[in-house]
Enzyme design. Structure first.
Site: not given
Length: 355
Positions: A70, A119, A142, A150
């Site tokens: 992301g 992402g 992350e 995620d």
């Protein structure tokens, strides 16, 4: 395509029976923005019902990779200067896109060439036909930016053999083609020089048949996780991050000691929450339930200091010297970890229903 179309952040075109989605921000390593997520989702929804489309193909523009994740800078700015609602809305749509990809009714072919992180894993590794090359580097990094895996990452990694996924989740380490296949993050190895021919054949040939025709044997020597299964499974089976680090340090294995040092450099809060998220994900029966959990965790992480500090240190200022708060594993209490998983107020939850 027109000049305006070729400048679009996602290039959408059809070749024969194949619909192509090309992430097109090569200077930003094709990092995802909210408009890109919405366009991907809308296009997939339309193509699912289009009798002229048999196969969907996802790839990335440029030579560096499919997608680095992301748009972290935008999230950092929203967390630091805003109220976080823009990032929460982005994650809500992104996670729903991840679920759509996993349940897509047609072959969804992802060309995971080069860097595939965060992402980028979410839009590729949930697909039905996942292709890696000798240039692939796949990771959920992350914990290094004060965040937690995620986009369904804890679902994927919690289902890797043994404790391989726990190792990757806590260290944020990247893997090549062989280890991506071993961990269930990919299905096929295709040499990068064959990708253009594969794309062309997908216009008319069934996806599985075309990929098999170009798939090669990835050298086992290219993988490292399989050789470390004994110490990885033994050390990461512990119930706490502190005990994992102790076992790694005392194992007498140089690679294990290096992993311990890597974990200790990450956000103490992030690694403890990540371990808890991984353990809980194993007990959840579907990707959707895991994504619901990840949304709670992500939204809480957005409001904690480590995410802003981690992105500052790694991406913005690039001093590589994050000041984590709390600074040590011992200071992160079980109560602090539990807060990440607590139900939020109505309207602040991600839900998919029962289906």
């Amino acid at each position: 395509m027109t000049a305006q179309q070729t400048d679009a952040p996602v290039l959408v075109h059809v070749e024969g029976r194949a619909g192509h989605l090309v992430l097109n921000r090569p200077r930003a390593l094709n990092s995802l923005t909210h408009p890109m997520v919405r366009l991907l989702d809308a296009t997939l929804a339309a193509w699912a019902k289009d009798p002229e489309i048999d196969t969907v193909v996802l790839s990335g523009a440029g030579e560096r990779g499919l997608c680095a994740g992301g748009d972290i800078r935008t999230m950092h700015d929203d967390a630091r200067d805003g109220d976080g609602t823009a990032t929460e809305a982005f994650w809500r749509d992104e996670y729903r896109l991840n679920a759509r990809i996993a349940r897509y009714p047609k072959p969804y072919v992802t060309l995971m060439d080069g860097i595939v992180m965060g992402g980028g894993v979410g839009v590729s590794a949930h697909g039905s036909v996942r292709v890696v090359t000798e240039r692939s580097r796949v990771a959920m990094p992350e914990t290094g930016i004060g965040f937690v895996p995620d986009v369904g990452g804890t679902y994927l990694l919690s289902r890797a053999p043994g404790e391989l996924g726990t190792h990757l989740a806590l260290t944020g380490g990247s893997v090549g083609a062989a280890d991506a296949l071993l961990c269930g993050l990919a299905d096929h190895f295709v040499p990068s020089e064959r990708l253009d021919t594969l794309r062309a054949e997908l216009a008319s040939a069934p996806a599985a048949e075309a990929v098999r025709r170009h798939a090669g044997e990835v050298e086992v020597a290219g993988g490292v996780l399989g050789e470390g299964r004994e110490w990885i499974d033994r050390c990461y089976a512990a119930d706490s991050v502190e005990e994992i680090v102790r076992r790694l340090t005392d194992s007498g294995v140089p690679e294990a000691k290096e992993a311990a040092e890597t974990i200790l450099a990450k956000s103490p809060t992030s690694v403890k929450v990540t371990l808890e998220a991984m353990r809980r994900a194993r007990g959840l029966d579907s990707l959707e339930r895991v994504l619901e959990q990840e949304y709670r965790v992500s939204c809480w992480a957005l409001r904690r200091p480590d995410m802003v500090e981690g992105v500052r240190a790694q991406i913005v200022d690039k001093d590589r010297n994050p000041r984590w708060s709390p600074a040590t594993l011992g200071e992160v209490t079980p109560e602090a970890v539990a807060e990440f998983f607590a139900p939020r107020a109505e309207g602040r939850e991600l839900t998919f229903g029962e289906g």
